[in-house]
Design an enzyme around this catalytic site. Sequence first.
Site, PDB file in Angstrom:
ATOM      1  N   SER A 171      43.823 -59.306  67.702  1.00 46.45           N
ATOM      2  CA  SER A 171      44.919 -58.966  66.810  1.00 46.45           C
ATOM      3  C   SER A 171      45.006 -57.450  66.354  1.00 46.45           C
ATOM      4  O   SER A 171      45.026 -56.656  67.311  1.00 46.45           O
ATOM      5  CB  SER A 171      44.903 -59.668  65.599  1.00 46.45           C
ATOM      6  OG  SER A 171      46.369 -59.769  65.039  1.00 46.45           O
ATOM      7  N   ASP A 298      51.514 -68.969  69.800  1.00 45.55           N
ATOM      8  CA  ASP A 298      51.162 -67.928  68.619  1.00 45.55           C
ATOM      9  C   ASP A 298      52.309 -67.604  67.706  1.00 45.55           C
ATOM     10  O   ASP A 298      53.519 -67.346  68.137  1.00 45.55           O
ATOM     11  CB  ASP A 298      50.575 -66.583  69.097  1.00 45.55           C
ATOM     12  CG  ASP A 298      49.871 -65.897  68.154  1.00 45.55           C
ATOM     13  OD1 ASP A 298      50.572 -65.740  67.019  1.00 45.55           O
ATOM     14  OD2 ASP A 298      48.919 -65.105  68.749  1.00 45.55           O
ATOM     15  N   HIS A 326      47.220 -68.057  66.843  1.00 45.33           N
ATOM     16  CA  HIS A 326      46.651 -66.651  66.750  1.00 45.33           C
ATOM     17  C   HIS A 326      45.454 -66.674  66.354  1.00 45.33           C
ATOM     18  O   HIS A 326      44.799 -65.418  66.247  1.00 45.33           O
ATOM     19  CB  HIS A 326      47.442 -65.920  65.489  1.00 45.33           C
ATOM     20  CG  HIS A 326      47.508 -64.399  65.612  1.00 45.33           C
ATOM     21  ND1 HIS A 326      47.850 -63.929  66.788  1.00 45.33           N
ATOM     22  CD2 HIS A 326      46.982 -63.671  64.814  1.00 45.33           C
ATOM     23  CE1 HIS A 326      47.524 -62.494  66.709  1.00 45.33           C
ATOM     24  NE2 HIS A 326      47.208 -62.517  65.349  1.00 45.33           N
TER      25      HIS A 326
END
Length: 347
Positions: A171, A298, A326
Amino acid sequence: MGNRFYCMREKDIRESGKRSKRMERSKRRSLLEEELLHRQALSMAIQQHQQLSQRFDGSMSRRIESTSSRRRNDLPDQLANSKQLPEFLENIKTKKIVLIHGEGFGAWCWYKTIALLEETGLIPTALDLTGSGIDLTDTNNVTTLVDYSKPLFDYLENLPEDEKVILVGHSAGGACVSYALEHFPTKIAKAVFLCATMISDGQRPFDVFAEELGSAELFTQESKFLTYGNGKDKPATGIMFEKEQMHGLYFNQSPTKDVALAMVSMRPIPLGPMMDKLSLTPEKYGTSRRFYIQTLDDHALSPDVQEKLVRVNPPEGVFKIKGSDHAPFFSKPQSLHKILVEIAQIP
């Protein structure tokens, strides 16, 4: 002939029964091991939560290495002998894998990945970025990407000159990886962006999330998820989603136990690093070996956004994990492990 056929069938049935029992025992053992790992991670997370709440002024490790040096030293002699290692492992030049968490997470989120990589014979290390995990820095005081990335920079600076690592950034941790590629290009053999902010020169990490969260300007003016560590009359210092939002954005496919672990472990996201623009050059960042892992279910960073990142800033290779949210280290740990090992094997 009939008796012989009957005997063979009876033997086959016995063998089949034995195989089934072995498989059941192996499955039960795997489940017990995973349960033990989860309990240890949850215990550490609760302890961390209590210590942070008390603003404990002690000396704490900010790094999770390959489980423990004791465990490595207790490995059987035949595993310590490179001749006994699997052939694929002998062909892997860089065995050290450094795991960088995303916004709000900490080194704790990699507990399954660490165990799987370690069992393969690789050497994983998970770092807490500044103000994350068990790092006691107040997130309100983390104002730049340089501040946020300091534990990673310190780690790379202290690497021996002849050593390289594979960096894995999740991320917003992808921005830290990009920054490291610009400043430590000779220390990084490969960089892996896991549903991550693989941004281009002049971009901010937040820009990647703009499709889901709105423009940075609008978000900082109107979002109800902002925190104001220096007072309401001062600029916002962080972001903290409510549990319902976190579950919907990050954990829509993750096991309930891992979601519970995350809920007691996640910390506010420092806003400053998310708004820092990166300066990346073709001579350093541009010569790095980059790989991207897309997560196809996601909600925080949609597959379309991830596809755009890959199209605008093409990496050397792209991998996809179906059915992953995610947090693929929770929802699809085996698939993630398989891809990381595959990337490590690429010459």
